[in-house]
Enzyme design. Sequence first.
Site, short mmCIF file in Angstrom:
data_model
loop_
_atom_site.label_atom_id
_atom_site.label_comp_id
_atom_site.label_asym_id
_atom_site.label_seq_id
_atom_site.Cartn_x
_atom_site.Cartn_y
_atom_site.Cartn_z
N ASP A 107 0.87 -1.17 0.00
CA ASP A 107 0.00 0.00 0.00
C ASP A 107 0.91 1.22 0.00
O ASP A 107 1.35 1.66 -1.06
CB ASP A 107 -0.91 -0.09 1.23
N ARG B 240 -10.85 -12.69 6.03
CA ARG B 240 -9.60 -13.27 5.50
C ARG B 240 -9.85 -14.56 4.74
O ARG B 240 -9.08 -14.95 3.89
CB ARG B 240 -8.64 -13.58 6.65
P1 IMP Z 1 1.62 -0.37 3.95
O1 IMP Z 1 2.59 -0.41 5.09
O2 IMP Z 1 0.92 0.95 3.84
O3 IMP Z 1 2.20 -0.80 2.63
O4 IMP Z 1 0.45 -1.33 4.33
C1 IMP Z 1 0.58 -2.67 4.28
C2 IMP Z 1 -0.33 -3.35 5.24
O5 IMP Z 1 -1.55 -2.62 5.47
C3 IMP Z 1 -0.73 -4.67 4.64
O6 IMP Z 1 0.13 -5.70 5.07
C4 IMP Z 1 -2.15 -4.85 5.13
O7 IMP Z 1 -2.14 -5.53 6.35
C5 IMP Z 1 -2.67 -3.45 5.36
N1 IMP Z 1 -3.52 -2.98 4.24
C6 IMP Z 1 -3.26 -1.99 3.35
N2 IMP Z 1 -4.25 -1.82 2.47
C7 IMP Z 1 -5.18 -2.75 2.80
C8 IMP Z 1 -6.46 -3.08 2.23
O8 IMP Z 1 -6.95 -2.53 1.23
N3 IMP Z 1 -7.13 -4.10 2.84
C9 IMP Z 1 -6.64 -4.76 3.94
N4 IMP Z 1 -5.45 -4.49 4.48
C10 IMP Z 1 -4.73 -3.47 3.93
#
Ligand code: IMP
Length: 176
Positions: free
Chosen positions: A96, A158
Amino acid sequence: MRELLSKERLESGVAAMAQQVSQCYGDRPLTILGVLTGSIVLLADLIRMLEMPLRVGVVQASSYRGQTTRGRLTINSDLMPDVHGRDVLLVDDIFDTGHTINEVMAKVRQLGPTSIRCAVLLRKTGRQEIDLDPDFVAFDIPDEFVVGYGLDYRDAYRNLSFVAALEPDDLEEDPA
Ligand code: IMP
Ligand code: MG
């Protein structure tokens, strides 16, 4: 909720990613590290498509704390196998902003692996905050909150065999 990726599309996308991973490592032994908890379904499917000598471990990273907004990231590496001198592939559900993968990779790097790469099921368009490109990506998706195939909203969904985008109504309800 609205289905974004069917069970069949997920299967072929993961198979294509497994093929890229196989091409990258050949017969070299590989240590796969799944990021808990979102990676568990991808992890189970991906490892069964790989034929090199494989070790599987997990590392826990939590930032969302069951919400759709970011919290502070905590990494628990107590369950992680020894990665010193190993080729390591980090596996996560979604890229993300990139903070989670970036921080877990930094943590693993301190332990002296021969190499470290990462594979994700999904990458959200236009959300990246970290200058890091995942080595393997199965699907690029629009900027929507998605669940299923390991991904949760407040620890629910999940177990869905497909990936779905949540609608505003879904986000207001308490799913559990
Ligand atoms: P990042 O650190 O912003 O890249 O977020 C990564 C983590 O956020 C992932 O491992 C997910 O657990 C959670 N995450 C981000 N976007 C989503 C989504 O659309 N649905 C569910 N979990 C998400
Ligand atoms: Mg996660």
